[in-house]
Scaffold this motif. Structure first.
Motif, mmCIF file in Angstrom:
data_model
loop_
_atom_site.group_PDB
_atom_site.id
_atom_site.type_symbol
_atom_site.label_atom_id
_atom_site.label_comp_id
_atom_site.label_asym_id
_atom_site.label_seq_id
_atom_site.Cartn_x
_atom_site.Cartn_y
_atom_site.Cartn_z
ATOM 1 N N ILE A 66 24.811 -33.734 -1.064
ATOM 2 C CA ILE A 66 23.895 -34.358 -0.110
ATOM 3 C C ILE A 66 23.409 -33.284 0.856
ATOM 4 O O ILE A 66 24.011 -32.211 0.959
ATOM 5 C CB ILE A 66 24.551 -35.530 0.661
ATOM 6 N N TYR A 67 22.313 -33.581 1.543
ATOM 7 C CA TYR A 67 21.714 -32.657 2.495
ATOM 8 C C TYR A 67 21.671 -33.338 3.856
ATOM 9 O O TYR A 67 21.140 -34.442 3.981
ATOM 10 C CB TYR A 67 20.302 -32.266 2.037
ATOM 11 N N ILE A 68 22.226 -32.670 4.865
ATOM 12 C CA ILE A 68 22.385 -33.243 6.197
ATOM 13 C C ILE A 68 21.470 -32.502 7.160
ATOM 14 O O ILE A 68 21.545 -31.281 7.280
ATOM 15 C CB ILE A 68 23.850 -33.120 6.661
ATOM 16 N N VAL A 75 28.372 -20.341 5.660
ATOM 17 C CA VAL A 75 29.016 -21.116 4.603
ATOM 18 C C VAL A 75 30.448 -21.462 5.024
ATOM 19 O O VAL A 75 31.178 -20.618 5.540
ATOM 20 C CB VAL A 75 29.028 -20.339 3.269
ATOM 21 N N VAL A 76 30.820 -22.727 4.841
ATOM 22 C CA VAL A 76 32.161 -23.213 5.175
ATOM 23 C C VAL A 76 32.775 -23.785 3.904
ATOM 24 O O VAL A 76 32.144 -24.585 3.213
ATOM 25 C CB VAL A 76 32.103 -24.313 6.268
ATOM 26 N N GLY A 99 21.114 -23.940 5.977
ATOM 27 C CA GLY A 99 19.811 -23.381 5.669
ATOM 28 C C GLY A 99 19.233 -23.808 4.331
ATOM 29 O O GLY A 99 18.357 -23.142 3.789
ATOM 30 N N ALA A 100 19.698 -24.927 3.783
ATOM 31 C CA ALA A 100 19.152 -25.439 2.524
ATOM 32 C C ALA A 100 17.794 -26.089 2.806
ATOM 33 O O ALA A 100 17.653 -26.825 3.771
ATOM 34 C CB ALA A 100 20.115 -26.451 1.909
ATOM 35 N N PHE A 101 16.806 -25.823 1.956
ATOM 36 C CA PHE A 101 15.452 -26.387 2.136
ATOM 37 C C PHE A 101 14.941 -26.132 3.553
ATOM 38 O O PHE A 101 14.500 -27.045 4.239
ATOM 39 C CB PHE A 101 15.434 -27.885 1.822
ATOM 40 N N LEU A 108 25.925 -30.211 1.495
ATOM 41 C CA LEU A 108 27.357 -30.490 1.372
ATOM 42 C C LEU A 108 27.637 -30.773 -0.090
ATOM 43 O O LEU A 108 27.055 -31.682 -0.676
ATOM 44 C CB LEU A 108 27.758 -31.704 2.217
ATOM 45 N N LEU A 109 28.531 -29.966 -0.674
ATOM 46 C CA LEU A 109 28.911 -30.115 -2.069
ATOM 47 C C LEU A 109 30.385 -30.505 -2.135
ATOM 48 O O LEU A 109 31.231 -29.843 -1.540
ATOM 49 C CB LEU A 109 28.669 -28.795 -2.817
ATOM 50 N N LEU A 110 30.654 -31.599 -2.832
ATOM 51 C CA LEU A 110 32.024 -32.084 -3.051
ATOM 52 C C LEU A 110 32.298 -32.029 -4.549
ATOM 53 O O LEU A 110 31.525 -32.578 -5.336
ATOM 54 C CB LEU A 110 32.172 -33.529 -2.561
ATOM 55 N N GLU A 111 33.399 -31.371 -4.939
ATOM 56 C CA GLU A 111 33.729 -31.227 -6.354
ATOM 57 C C GLU A 111 35.173 -31.625 -6.592
ATOM 58 O O GLU A 111 36.067 -31.161 -5.869
ATOM 59 C CB GLU A 111 33.554 -29.768 -6.795
#
Length: 124
Positions: A6-8, A37-38, A56-58, A65-68
Motif C-alpha cells: 500500500i502507499y501512504i 528506508v525502514v 518517496g514512492a510516486f 509499505l510492503l508486508l511479506e
C-alpha cells in the motif's frame, strides 16, 4: 509467500507501528524516522512477516509499505489499505490487483481511500 503493498500519503513518524501493533505479534519496527528506508519484522499466526517502508514512492508525498509473509491478516491490498486508512486517517492508495507487467501505465487505475471514500483513480 504472500505480499501486500500500500502507499501512504504524508506518513507520520510511528504511524505504521501504531497501526500494526494491533494487527501483528512481536512487532519490531522503528519508524520514528520515516525519511529513509525502514525495515522491520513481526509474526502472524506464528509465521514471520517482513515489513519494509520505502519513502518517496510516486513522488515525495507517498511511502510504500510492503508486508511479506506466509500468512498475513489481510487477503488483498485493498483489505490492508482499508485497515490502514481507519487507523491512520490519511490518504492510502493501492493497486486493484489487475495490472500486469507490460500493461500500459497510463490506463492503470489505483484504489484511493480518503475522507471522500474509496475510488478507482489514475495516480496523477
Amino acid at each position: 509467500m504472500q505480499d501486500l503493498e500500500i502507499y501512504i500519503r504524508d506518513l507520520e513518524p510511528a504511524a505504521v507501528s501504531g497501526w500494526l501493533e494491533g494487527q501483528l505479534d512481536e512487532l519490531r519496527l522503528d519508524d520514528a524516522d520515516v525519511g529513509s528506508v525502514v525495515k522491520g519484522s513481526a509474526r502472524y499466526s506464528g509465521n514471520r512477516v517482513r515489513i519494509t517502508l520505502y519513502p518517496g514512492a510516486f513522488g515525495k508525498r507517498f511511502t510504500s509499505l510492503l508486508l511479506e509473509g506466509d500468512e498475513l491478516p489481510w487477503n488483498s491490498d485493498l483489505d490492508c489499505a482499508r485497515s490502514a486508512w481507519r487507523a491512520m486517517d490519511t490518504e492510502i492508495r493501492c493497486s486493484p490487483g489487475e495490472w500486469k507487467e507490460g500493461d500500459p501505465v497510463e490506463d492503470e487505475k489505483w484504489w484511493r481511500l480518503d475522507q471522500r471514500g474509496e475510488q478507482l483513480v489514475v495516480w496523477n
